[in-house]
Design a protein around this motif. Sequence first.
Motif, PDB file in Angstrom:
ATOM      1  N   TRP A 185       0.817  -1.228   0.000  1.00 43.86           N
ATOM      2  CA  TRP A 185       0.000   0.000   0.000  1.00 43.86           C
ATOM      3  C   TRP A 185       0.850   1.278   0.000  1.00 43.86           C
ATOM      4  O   TRP A 185       0.496   2.258  -0.618  1.00 43.86           O
ATOM      5  CB  TRP A 185      -0.912   0.009   1.245  1.00 43.86           C
ATOM      6  N   PHE A 186       1.969   1.252   0.726  1.00 39.87           N
ATOM      7  CA  PHE A 186       2.759   2.489   0.888  1.00 39.87           C
ATOM      8  C   PHE A 186       4.077   2.506   0.120  1.00 39.87           C
ATOM      9  O   PHE A 186       4.807   3.487   0.159  1.00 39.87           O
ATOM     10  CB  PHE A 186       3.058   2.724   2.387  1.00 39.87           C
ATOM     11  N   GLY A 187       4.411   1.415  -0.529  1.00 40.19           N
ATOM     12  CA  GLY A 187       5.675   1.383  -1.264  1.00 40.19           C
ATOM     13  C   GLY A 187       6.831   0.949  -0.384  1.00 40.19           C
ATOM     14  O   GLY A 187       6.669   0.766   0.830  1.00 40.19           O
ATOM     15  N   PRO A 188       8.021   0.774  -0.981  1.00 39.54           N
ATOM     16  CA  PRO A 188       9.152   0.177  -0.255  1.00 39.54           C
ATOM     17  C   PRO A 188       9.908   1.139   0.687  1.00 39.54           C
ATOM     18  O   PRO A 188      10.654   0.698   1.545  1.00 39.54           O
ATOM     19  CB  PRO A 188      10.068  -0.294  -1.380  1.00 39.54           C
ATOM     20  N   ASP A 189       9.710   2.457   0.515  1.00 35.30           N
ATOM     21  CA  ASP A 189      10.539   3.395   1.301  1.00 35.30           C
ATOM     22  C   ASP A 189       9.808   3.969   2.506  1.00 35.30           C
ATOM     23  O   ASP A 189      10.051   5.096   2.921  1.00 35.30           O
ATOM     24  CB  ASP A 189      11.004   4.554   0.392  1.00 35.30           C
ATOM     25  N   LEU A 190       8.907   3.197   3.052  1.00 37.64           N
ATOM     26  CA  LEU A 190       8.100   3.704   4.167  1.00 37.64           C
ATOM     27  C   LEU A 190       8.949   3.878   5.433  1.00 37.64           C
ATOM     28  O   LEU A 190       9.693   2.995   5.813  1.00 37.64           O
ATOM     29  CB  LEU A 190       6.966   2.708   4.426  1.00 37.64           C
ATOM     30  N   GLN A 191       8.829   5.082   6.069  1.00 37.64           N
ATOM     31  CA  GLN A 191       9.506   5.342   7.350  1.00 37.64           C
ATOM     32  C   GLN A 191       8.527   5.035   8.476  1.00 37.64           C
ATOM     33  O   GLN A 191       7.659   5.827   8.792  1.00 37.64           O
ATOM     34  CB  GLN A 191       9.929   6.817   7.409  1.00 37.64           C
ATOM     35  N   LEU A 192       8.639   3.857   9.038  1.00 42.35           N
ATOM     36  CA  LEU A 192       7.672   3.436  10.054  1.00 42.35           C
ATOM     37  C   LEU A 192       7.688   4.332  11.283  1.00 42.35           C
ATOM     38  O   LEU A 192       6.670   4.550  11.925  1.00 42.35           O
ATOM     39  CB  LEU A 192       7.986   2.004  10.508  1.00 42.35           C
ATOM     40  N   GLU A 193       8.898   4.917  11.548  1.00 42.73           N
ATOM     41  CA  GLU A 193       9.034   5.750  12.757  1.00 42.73           C
ATOM     42  C   GLU A 193       8.118   6.969  12.704  1.00 42.73           C
ATOM     43  O   GLU A 193       7.682   7.487  13.733  1.00 42.73           O
ATOM     44  CB  GLU A 193      10.484   6.238  12.916  1.00 42.73           C
ATOM     45  N   SER A 194       7.792   7.408  11.491  1.00 43.22           N
ATOM     46  CA  SER A 194       6.992   8.631  11.355  1.00 43.22           C
ATOM     47  C   SER A 194       5.492   8.335  11.453  1.00 43.22           C
ATOM     48  O   SER A 194       4.674   9.242  11.405  1.00 43.22           O
ATOM     49  CB  SER A 194       7.290   9.303  10.011  1.00 43.22           C
ATOM     50  N   LEU A 195       5.130   7.046  11.551  1.00 48.07           N
ATOM     51  CA  LEU A 195       3.698   6.706  11.576  1.00 48.07           C
ATOM     52  C   LEU A 195       3.331   6.031  12.889  1.00 48.07           C
ATOM     53  O   LEU A 195       4.129   5.279  13.451  1.00 48.07           O
ATOM     54  CB  LEU A 195       3.371   5.732  10.427  1.00 48.07           C
ATOM     55  N   PRO A 196       2.115   6.302  13.373  1.00 52.65           N
ATOM     56  CA  PRO A 196       1.659   5.629  14.603  1.00 52.65           C
ATOM     57  C   PRO A 196       1.183   4.218  14.303  1.00 52.65           C
ATOM     58  O   PRO A 196      -0.016   3.930  14.331  1.00 52.65           O
ATOM     59  CB  PRO A 196       0.516   6.533  15.080  1.00 52.65           C
ATOM     60  N   ILE A 197       2.134   3.354  13.957  1.00 50.73           N
ATOM     61  CA  ILE A 197       1.786   1.983  13.564  1.00 50.73           C
ATOM     62  C   ILE A 197       1.674   1.120  14.815  1.00 50.73           C
ATOM     63  O   ILE A 197       2.550   1.137  15.667  1.00 50.73           O
ATOM     64  CB  ILE A 197       2.887   1.392  12.661  1.00 50.73           C
ATOM     65  N   PRO A 198       0.590   0.356  14.957  1.00 51.44           N
ATOM     66  CA  PRO A 198       0.498  -0.533  16.130  1.00 51.44           C
ATOM     67  C   PRO A 198       1.484  -1.693  16.014  1.00 51.44           C
ATOM     68  O   PRO A 198       1.934  -2.020  14.924  1.00 51.44           O
ATOM     69  CB  PRO A 198      -0.945  -1.029  16.071  1.00 51.44           C
ATOM     70  N   GLN A 199       1.776  -2.277  17.118  1.00 53.49           N
ATOM     71  CA  GLN A 199       2.655  -3.453  17.127  1.00 53.49           C
ATOM     72  C   GLN A 199       1.784  -4.697  16.951  1.00 53.49           C
ATOM     73  O   GLN A 199       0.733  -4.821  17.578  1.00 53.49           O
ATOM     74  CB  GLN A 199       3.400  -3.539  18.466  1.00 53.49           C
ATOM     75  N   LEU A 200       2.226  -5.586  16.077  1.00 55.73           N
ATOM     76  CA  LEU A 200       1.466  -6.828  15.845  1.00 55.73           C
ATOM     77  C   LEU A 200       2.231  -8.006  16.451  1.00 55.73           C
ATOM     78  O   LEU A 200       3.455  -8.074  16.329  1.00 55.73           O
ATOM     79  CB  LEU A 200       1.264  -7.066  14.349  1.00 55.73           C
ATOM     80  N   ILE A 201       1.477  -8.896  17.094  1.00 51.28           N
ATOM     81  CA  ILE A 201       2.081 -10.130  17.611  1.00 51.28           C
ATOM     82  C   ILE A 201       1.367 -11.309  16.957  1.00 51.28           C
ATOM     83  O   ILE A 201       0.122 -11.386  16.976  1.00 51.28           O
ATOM     84  CB  ILE A 201       1.941 -10.219  19.147  1.00 51.28           C
TER      85      ILE A 201
END
Lengths: 299, 227
Positions: free
Chosen positions: A114-130
Amino acid sequence: MKAFLRDLRILWRGDASGDRVVPPSGYTVRLTIFSAAAMGFLAVMALALALSAGRLADDWGGALARSATLRIDGPLDTMQERTEAALRVLEQTPGVASAQALTEEEQRALLEPWFGPDLQLESLPIPQLIEIEKTPEGFDAEGLRLRLEGEVPGAMLDDHESWRKPFLAAARALRWLGWGAMVLIGATMAAIVTLAASVSLAANAQVISVLRLIGARDDYIARAFIRRFTFRTLTGAAVGTGLGLIASALLPDAPMSFLTGIGFANLDWLVPFAIPPLAALVAFAATRRAAFRTLRGLS
Amino acid sequence: MLVIALDNVAYSYGGGELLAGVTLELAPGSFHFLTGPSGAGKTTLLKMCFGELVPTSGRVELFGQRLPGMTRDALAGARRRIGLVPQDARFLDHLTVAENISLPLTVAGQDMRAQKANLDELLAWVGLTHRAKATPPELSGGERQRAALARAVILSPDVILADEPTGNVDWEMSQRLLRLLVELNRMGKSVLVASHDLALIRAAKTQTQVRVLRISNRRLQFAGADL
């Protein structure tokens, strides 16, 4: 039923002289062979759909039922701490075989389509998945939810039930669609063979009249037509099935799509070989019915 | 026991009565001629004797079995005991003459190889050995009649029904066919021949004991001594 089986035995034994009483030519020959070939081809496709859908249902059902996902939302600064707490809870929970927090790379790979290969995860409030693997017995989802609610704020357990059910329903519907198509194909073939046999019987009224003149019984006359149409159908269906199998083998793979796996796998390849004899059986029954009905109608 | 019996039979067609009060008894080994003008009902009578037509009233019995009560299989069985030589002999045009003649054997489920000698003998008897591999459309009228006769007798039936068997042939050929029919009668077969050929009937009378029946005014009666 007894007469049906007797005629089937006689058909199997063959009757070289009896076969010759019906003239070999006529457009019903081409009609029957072509129709049987087309139906054989379509039957292979429908069978591929039915078997693939069955496999898909098993795969989805199995994979989703054996796993669950825990999502941890909320402030990023306490994420690490809450993740460790959740993992501890999961370790202590009966029915959980393993639990593993997704790494940053794994989460990035999940979002890449969805976001492409250069996504900066640190800049997004992404939840943690287990990712949770269940034991064969599974765990008590409601009990686990309640415990997580108390001990890990922002934890949401997804046991995949809400995903699994519609997927399974869709796959099962597809499987029934495939088998339904097979039944329709069989019925259509029976109708075509009945029509062709009736036309052939009408076109050969003179032959029937000569055979009756010399004392031929109805079952003798009927058998001559039954043999003819049964073997034509067998030939056509064998050709159609062969072409269908080649087409199935040439179907392109569509990775990561809904169509993944449409076709035959492993021993499934043997199943289509039942189509020509089944088609011949349908033709046998249809011609037999048409022949006796027509002969009864002729004085 | 009578082979074929018609008792007070009537047959109506197209609103009119073609035959009325017809009684006929064919005993084993009998030879009958059936005469009458064209359209008198000779062919209709033969067809009733063969079970191809059902009378409007009256009773028909084939080999002691009443016709309307016979099953289709029983009728087919009775027909195998009757050799029919129709006026317009029909064959399976895609088969050879020999195959057509031996067709009743095939239908009766007899072993063709065992019957090969009989077939050859029969072809020679009707003078068609040289035409064995021809197809029916290639035959002349006389050859078709002889092929039909050979086909009618190959199963050694109890009765021969012949409808105008000499209708399409010259005098010489008609005498030859007559000799074949007389020979069959001497072998114990019942023969019923529908014919308006009076010369043929007179010739038959010189060779064997013949009863001549005439259809006149819808009824069947014995013909006078002039025949």
